[in-house]
Write an enzyme that holds these catalytic residues in place. Structure first.
Site, PDB file in Angstrom:
ATOM      1  N   TYR A 125     -15.464  -1.835   8.978  1.00 43.09           N
ATOM      2  CA  TYR A 125     -14.073  -1.392   9.169  1.00 43.09           C
ATOM      3  C   TYR A 125     -13.610  -1.752  10.591  1.00 43.09           C
ATOM      4  CZ  TYR A 125     -10.137   1.926   9.351  1.00 43.09           C
ATOM      5  OH  TYR A 125      -8.908   2.508   9.487  1.00 43.09           O
TER       6      TYR A 125
ATOM      7  N   LYS B 181     -10.758  -4.321  12.065  1.00 40.79           N
ATOM      8  CA  LYS B 181      -9.621  -3.804  12.849  1.00 40.79           C
ATOM      9  C   LYS B 181      -9.482  -4.562  14.183  1.00 40.79           C
ATOM     10  CE  LYS B 181      -7.819  -1.021   9.958  1.00 40.79           C
ATOM     11  NZ  LYS B 181      -6.508  -1.362   9.377  1.00 40.79           N
TER      12      LYS B 181
ATOM     13  N   ASN C 166      -0.205  -7.334  -4.488  1.00 44.00           N
ATOM     14  CA  ASN C 166      -1.604  -7.305  -4.046  1.00 44.00           C
ATOM     15  C   ASN C 166      -1.701  -8.163  -2.789  1.00 44.00           C
ATOM     16  OD1 ASN C 166      -4.356  -7.824  -3.652  1.00 44.00           O
ATOM     17  ND2 ASN C 166      -4.785  -7.555  -5.832  1.00 44.00           N
TER      18      ASN C 166
ATOM     19  N   GLY D 294       0.844  -1.206   0.000  1.00 47.07           N
ATOM     20  CA  GLY D 294       0.000   0.000   0.000  1.00 47.07           C
ATOM     21  C   GLY D 294       0.872   1.246   0.000  1.00 47.07           C
TER      22      GLY D 294
ATOM     23  N   GLY E 274      -0.554   4.822  -0.987  1.00 51.91           N
ATOM     24  CA  GLY E 274      -1.709   5.363  -0.269  1.00 51.91           C
ATOM     25  C   GLY E 274      -1.337   6.533   0.629  1.00 51.91           C
ATOM     26  N   GLN E 275      -2.308   6.981   1.428  1.00 52.78           N
ATOM     27  CA  GLN E 275      -2.093   8.180   2.252  1.00 52.78           C
ATOM     28  C   GLN E 275      -0.906   8.010   3.194  1.00 52.78           C
ATOM     29  OE1 GLN E 275      -4.713   9.117   5.467  1.00 52.78           O
ATOM     30  NE2 GLN E 275      -4.279  11.302   5.413  1.00 52.78           N
TER      31      GLN E 275
ATOM     32  N   ILE F 268      -0.572  -1.614  -6.212  1.00 55.91           N
ATOM     33  CA  ILE F 268      -1.467  -2.391  -7.076  1.00 55.91           C
ATOM     34  C   ILE F 268      -1.645  -1.634  -8.398  1.00 55.91           C
ATOM     35  CG2 ILE F 268      -2.732  -3.725  -5.319  1.00 55.91           C
ATOM     36  CD1 ILE F 268      -4.919  -1.547  -5.422  1.00 55.91           C
TER      37      ILE F 268
HETATM   38  N1  SER Z   1      -9.281   7.455   9.220  1.00 58.82           N
HETATM   39  C1  SER Z   1     -10.038   6.241   9.318  1.00 58.82           C
HETATM   40  C2  SER Z   1     -11.421   6.414   8.804  1.00 58.82           C
HETATM   41  O1  SER Z   1     -11.961   7.479   8.961  1.00 58.82           O
HETATM   42  C3  SER Z   1     -10.112   5.773  10.734  1.00 58.82           C
HETATM   43  O2  SER Z   1      -8.971   5.083  11.087  1.00 58.82           O
HETATM   44  O3  SER Z   1     -11.964   5.491   8.288  1.00 58.82           O
END
Ligand code: SER
Length: 317
Positions: free
Chosen positions: A143, A147, A54, A8, A11-12, A35
């Site tokens: 999400y 986690k 990936n 990744g 990504g950010q 990816i």
């Molecule tokens: N920054 C993430 C979100 O807002 C939280 O870990 O999904």
């Protein structure tokens, strides 16, 4: 930590973490895993090797681990919270099956693994103020479910197989380089873009909603320092609360107005993001991270705001 694979890497977090690790470990190799469609560009591409990796393709991961003699994997592949609500099965696949692929390769190839957890691992029954390190974790978003499971699976591989897994619960991360996408905390990045561009900001989160936030340099420091920490001091592993600031939309708005007095904001609350935000902590207690591996952030809301505006002016104007 010598030869590092960042999954990744475009990504950010990955786009900045890859560069930081390349700077801090110049004698080693830091591979930018991406990816198709998110190929590295510019300095990220020219400053070290890049490979297609990936997280759902174990052979790709294993080939890169063998090719570069990787000893540490940063697993940053994830769908953020609002996107994961739209695509829950895809989120499960990336976050859980992907993690299992990495942990199995780490077990057989002796790699340390960092997979971020999040404020999203908490839920409505968690104490919201000064959220303790060890507390109730019954999240209501996909999400969050992934986690918590990430934390548990990472601890399982440590206890059962001795895999050196470590993690932090990241707050909302704010940066000027690579925008996040599909997160509940993203508004706290977008608000700076609007302010610097001279646009009115339409805020999707209701006034009065506190969430933990952090400036990217502190988040990168946490990701590097935790992996450097002496194992004997770590009573916890997956995952440490880390905190630096907590604010509501009107508090960040006022902080930006000090720098850009003409800035305007109005609210158009997104019910999906608001429900997620309401279920998350207002402010985490990070005492364990401070004691066990010396966590200490450098930025508060005021210093972050000055730095964000300075860099976004250079980037956008
Ligand atoms: N920054 C993430 C979100 O807002 C939280 O870990 O999904």
């Amino acid at each position: 930590m010598k030869n590092v694979l960042i999954i990744g890497a475009t990504g950010q977090i990955g786009s900045e973490l890859t560069m930081k690790i390349r700077r801090e470990y110049p004698g080693g190799t830091t591979v930018a895993g991406y990816i198709p469609g998110s190929e590295p560009q510019g300095k990220l591409l020219t400053s070290g090797p890049a490979e297609e990796v990936n997280v759902c393709n174990p052979k790709q991961i294993e080939d890169v681990v063998n090719k570069y003699d990787i000893d540490t994997i940063y697993n940053l592949a994830a769908l953020l919270s609002a996107t994961a609500e739209r695509l829950p099965l895809k989120a499960w696949d990336i976050q859980m099956n992907g993690l299992l692929n990495i942990l199995e390769i780490a077990r057989t190839h002796n790699c340390a693994v960092f997979t971020p957890s999040s404020i999203g691992s908490f839920g409505p029954t968690t104490p919201h103020v000064n959220t303790p390190q060890d507390t109730i974790q019954r999240p209501t978003s996909m999400y969050g479910v992934t986690k918590v499971a990430t934390e548990l699976l990472s601890d399982y591989y440590f206890h059962k197989y001795g895999v050196d897994t470590r993690s932090v619960r990241f707050p909302g991360l704010i940066s000027y380089m690579t925008p996040p996408g599909g997160g509940t905390t993203d508004y706290a990045v977008e608000i700076y873009y609007a302010a610097v561009k001279g646009e009115e900001f339409v805020c999707p989160i209701a006034p009065g909603t506190y969430m933990d936030m952090m400036y990217m340099p502190d988040a990168l420091k946490a990701a590097v320092d935790l992996m450097r920490a002496k194992p004997r001091y770590l009573q916890h592993r997956n995952a440490f609360n880390i905190a630096s600031m907590s604010f509501t939309p009107e508090i960040i708005y006022e902080a930006i107005k000090k720098e850009i007095p003409e800035f305007k904001m109005r609210y158009e609350v997104d019910p999906v993001r608001q429900a997620i935000a309401d279920s998350w902590p207002d402010k985490m207690d990070d005492t364990c991270a401070r004691k066990e591996w010396g966590w200490a952030p450098s930025y508060d809301l005021e210093s972050m705001t000055k730095d964000m505006i300075k860099h976004l002016r250079e980037k956008l104007l």
